[in-house]
Scaffold this active site. Structure first.
Site, short mmCIF file in Angstrom:
data_model
loop_
_atom_site.label_atom_id
_atom_site.label_comp_id
_atom_site.label_asym_id
_atom_site.label_seq_id
_atom_site.Cartn_x
_atom_site.Cartn_y
_atom_site.Cartn_z
N GLU A 58 0.79 -1.06 -0.02
CA GLU A 58 0.09 -0.10 -0.20
C GLU A 58 0.86 1.31 0.03
O GLU A 58 2.04 1.32 0.72
CB GLU A 58 -0.91 0.11 1.00
CG GLU A 58 -1.90 1.19 1.36
CD GLU A 58 -3.08 1.02 2.20
OE1 GLU A 58 -2.86 0.15 3.20
OE2 GLU A 58 -3.78 1.98 2.36
N ASN A 103 -6.69 1.64 2.60
CA ASN A 103 -7.52 2.77 2.93
C ASN A 103 -6.87 3.78 1.90
O ASN A 103 -7.81 4.53 1.23
CB ASN A 103 -7.17 3.34 4.18
CG ASN A 103 -7.71 2.49 5.31
OD1 ASN A 103 -8.66 1.70 5.14
ND2 ASN A 103 -7.25 2.58 6.61
N ASN A 203 -12.27 -1.20 -1.44
CA ASN A 203 -11.39 -1.53 0.04
C ASN A 203 -12.36 -1.30 1.25
O ASN A 203 -12.76 0.04 1.57
CB ASN A 203 -9.96 -0.88 0.14
CG ASN A 203 -9.56 -1.34 1.50
OD1 ASN A 203 -8.99 -2.42 1.49
ND2 ASN A 203 -9.46 -0.51 2.18
N GLU A 204 -12.62 -2.21 2.00
CA GLU A 204 -13.21 -1.95 3.33
C GLU A 204 -14.41 -0.84 3.24
O GLU A 204 -14.07 -0.04 4.05
CB GLU A 204 -12.37 -1.63 4.32
CG GLU A 204 -11.16 -2.76 4.78
CD GLU A 204 -10.14 -2.54 6.02
OE1 GLU A 204 -10.25 -1.43 6.63
OE2 GLU A 204 -9.65 -3.41 6.48
N TYR A 275 -7.02 -8.49 11.70
CA TYR A 275 -5.59 -7.94 12.63
C TYR A 275 -6.00 -8.44 13.82
O TYR A 275 -7.07 -8.32 14.57
CB TYR A 275 -5.33 -6.37 12.34
CG TYR A 275 -5.23 -6.22 10.95
CD1 TYR A 275 -3.81 -6.44 10.27
CD2 TYR A 275 -6.23 -5.55 10.20
CE1 TYR A 275 -3.55 -5.89 9.12
CE2 TYR A 275 -5.82 -5.43 8.60
CZ TYR A 275 -4.62 -5.27 8.47
OH TYR A 275 -4.19 -4.80 6.91
N GLU A 323 -6.47 -9.22 3.61
CA GLU A 323 -5.49 -8.74 4.69
C GLU A 323 -5.83 -9.39 5.81
O GLU A 323 -6.62 -9.36 6.66
CB GLU A 323 -6.27 -7.12 4.95
CG GLU A 323 -5.83 -6.12 3.84
CD GLU A 323 -6.19 -4.70 4.16
OE1 GLU A 323 -5.92 -4.52 5.54
OE2 GLU A 323 -6.65 -3.97 3.30
N GLN A 379 1.25 -6.11 5.63
CA GLN A 379 1.61 -5.83 4.37
C GLN A 379 3.27 -6.40 4.19
O GLN A 379 3.54 -7.36 4.80
CB GLN A 379 1.78 -4.25 4.39
CG GLN A 379 0.47 -3.85 4.69
CD GLN A 379 0.00 -2.35 4.10
OE1 GLN A 379 1.12 -1.70 3.41
NE2 GLN A 379 -1.08 -1.77 4.23
O1 AHR Z 1 -3.18 -2.50 5.99
C1 AHR Z 1 -3.37 -1.54 6.80
C2 AHR Z 1 -4.69 -0.76 6.72
O2 AHR Z 1 -5.69 -1.85 7.49
C3 AHR Z 1 -5.36 -0.92 5.31
O3 AHR Z 1 -5.32 0.44 4.65
C4 AHR Z 1 -7.00 -0.94 5.57
O4 AHR Z 1 -7.60 -1.64 4.51
C5 AHR Z 1 -6.76 -1.96 6.85
O5 AHR Z 1 -7.94 -1.11 7.36
#
Ligand code: AHR
Length: 533
Positions: A58, A103, A203-204, A275, A323, A379
């Site tokens: 990203e 994002n 994305n999201e 995450y 992700e 990432q």
């Molecule tokens: O990977 C970091 C961020 O986490 C990304 O930009 C977003 O898609 C997610 O919230």
């Protein structure tokens, strides 16, 4: 808050996480506890898709700038790519890479990143409050994927933009020639189409933090119509609709159902993001993070299949876990001044404990390889990443590099359905959780690999593997990632502090072997197999 680990047979260990130091106190001597795995070559879950070992680049912090791209670096190639980083990416075994966000993509204009570099505009990136110079864009990304041997997964902006710009981007990338946009690509030095197959539809979009955040109905309609246009332009594309940004989102479930009510027929995958924060929760539950991922995957499979039934469709959607990672979110510091360029953001330093949890998350993805057919470790470089760099300086492997590299290398073939018997421990979040977390892959190279995590931070776990119909043709090897200090990490000063090492090879007798899994460890046990008769 001490976390209690009542192990099998009465072992009770109290542990305190104090900054970066683990303090352990064995309260009761454990009765011997063991775990068992029963294998059978006939019982398989499915073939591992190589796209399971994807990652993510990203425009965020130093992932691109001074991460993989640093024209002034002594190791940079003619395209400005750091060859030391490229070598580590190849060693990591990444197969595919998602780009340009995240994002970031939701306010991005792809046109800013093509054409002569010195004419490209500088823009505000509202997602990360930084300045984007656009020195790195589509052409540079393609040069990177080719140099690293990666399949690209491109995200289109469905935040501030829509159907038309997504179509333009696809035409620029994939149409052979003879139109203004495809010829523009040629004029930018790329006469051959990029042939990008994988596309994320935004994305999201469920996240209130997302630029251009939408309701599920708004997004579902937009995703469906964007997908229709993209397929008209290039019928070979594989399209990924945004699922939920996490299993804890208040709209989880409803979001998937509504989006798929609009877009089921138009898309190939539904995305999942997750995450896990080592700081934000108790350690016992953190070590069992895979329980959340497991539940999330099975719930999303159910939601997809319910949508399939409603659509009377014969198509089964795949899941793209595009992700996933460990992220010390609670340590995030706000801004580093206003609108900096490529600041140090999200540069988490991973421990041995984090590597073990990451290994456990990999095991979960493998266990669902029949439905999860693409995934991206988020990432790749510097930003919550397995590879770190210093501007003008070296690149090194984080602890989490190792389980990913071993799985990417050895988990190629058929994932087996295991019967696992394991002692359990108690967690505040997930109740009783097995100390052993494992999967096994019957490799296309004729080697059987058992991936196993011992979640017990205090005691070794003897593991007996019953080989069923498998016959071995050579010695077993046992590689382990563990350390007396679970908070140990690799740093620029000490880049090889934590690496996997080999333990004494277990011996196969009477169709089984026993290996000892050290406390809090990631284990890779490999057995060459005799050819089946
Ligand atoms: O990977 C970091 C961020 O986490 C990304 O930009 C977003 O898609 C997610 O919230």
């Amino acid at each position: 808050m001490p976390a209690l680990f009542p192990g099998f047979g009465g072992a009770i260990v109290s542990r305190l996480w104090t900054g970066r130091a683990w303090c352990a106190k064995l309260a009761v001597m454990p009765a011997p506890h063991t775990a068992e795995i029963f294998l059978d070559p006939h019982f398989t879950t499915g073939e591992v898709d190589p796209l399971l070992f994807g990652s993510f680049v990203e425009h965020l912090g130093r992932c691109v700038y001074t991460g993989l791209f640093e024209p002034d670096h002594p190791a940079a190639d003619a395209a400005g790519l750091r060859t030391d980083v490229l070598a580590l990416i190849r060693e990591l075994g990444v197969t595919m890479v998602r780009y340009p966000g995240g994002n970031f993509v939701s306010a991005y204009r792809w046109e800013d990143g093509v054409g002569p570099a010195d004419l490209r505009p500088r823009r505000l990136d509202p997602a990360w409050r930084t300045i984007e110079t656009n020195r790195f864009g589509l052409g540079e990304f393609t040069a990177f994927t080719r140099a690293a041997g990666l399949e690209p997964m491109m995200a289109v902006n469905l935040g501030t933009r829509g159907i038309s710009e997504a179509g333009d981007l696809l035409e620029y990338c994939n149409h052979p020639s003879g139109t203004t946009l495809s010829d523009l690509r040629g004029a930018h030095g790329a006469p051959e189409p990029y042939g990008i197959r994988l596309w994320c539809l935004g994305n999201e979009m469920d996240g209130p933090w997302q630029v251009g955040h939408k309701t599920a109905d708004e997004y579902g309609r937009l995703a469906a119509e964007t997908a229709r246009l993209m397929r008209m332009i290039d019928p070979s594309v594989r399209l990924i609709a945004c699922g939920s940004s996490g299993s804890g989102m208040p709209t989880f479930g409803e979001w998937e159902s509504t989006v798929l009510s609009h877009a089921y027929d138009q898309v190939d995958y539904l995305s999942l993001h997750a995450y896990y924060d080592p700081d934000a929760t108790d350690q016992a539950s953190y070590l069992a993070s895979a329980q959340d991922m497991e539940g999330f995957i099975t719930d999303v499979i159910a939601l997809c299949d319910a949508a399939r039934a409603r659509h009377r469709s014969t198509k089964r959607l795949s899941l793209a876990f595009d992700e996933w990672n460990i992220w010390y979110m609670s340590r995030q510091r706000p801004g580093q001044g206003e609108w900096p360029r490529a600041p140090r953001l999200l540069e988490d330093v991973y421990t041995v404990a984090d590597a073990v949890v990451l290994g456990s998350l990999l095991i979960t993805l493998l266990r669902h390889c029949d439905r999860v057919t693409a995934a991206c470790l988020a990432q790749l470089v510097n930003v919550i990443a397995p590879i770190m760099t210093e501007p003008g300086g070296p690149a090194w492997r984080q602890t989490t590099f190792h389980p990913f590299a071993q799985a990417a290398r050895y988990a190629r073939g058929q994932v087996l359905q295991l019967h696992v018997a394991s002692p359990t421990y108690e967690t505040p979040k997930y109740g009783d959780v097995p100390l052993l977390h494992a999967t096994a892959v019957h490799g296309e190279d004729g080697v059987l690999t058992v991936f196993a995590v011992n979640r017990d931070p205090a005691a070794s776990l003897p593991l007996t593997v019953h080989l069923g119909g498998f016959r071995t043709a050579g010695p077993v090897s046992h590689s382990v990632l563990a350390d007396d200090d679970p908070a140990a990490a690799n740093t620029m000063a000490e880049p090889h502090r934590v690496t996997p090492h080999n333990l004494a090879a277990p011996v196969v007798e009477n169709g089984r072997f026993t290996a000892t899994l050290p406390p809090l460890s990631w284990n890779v046990i490999r057995l060459p197999l005799a050819a089946a008769h």
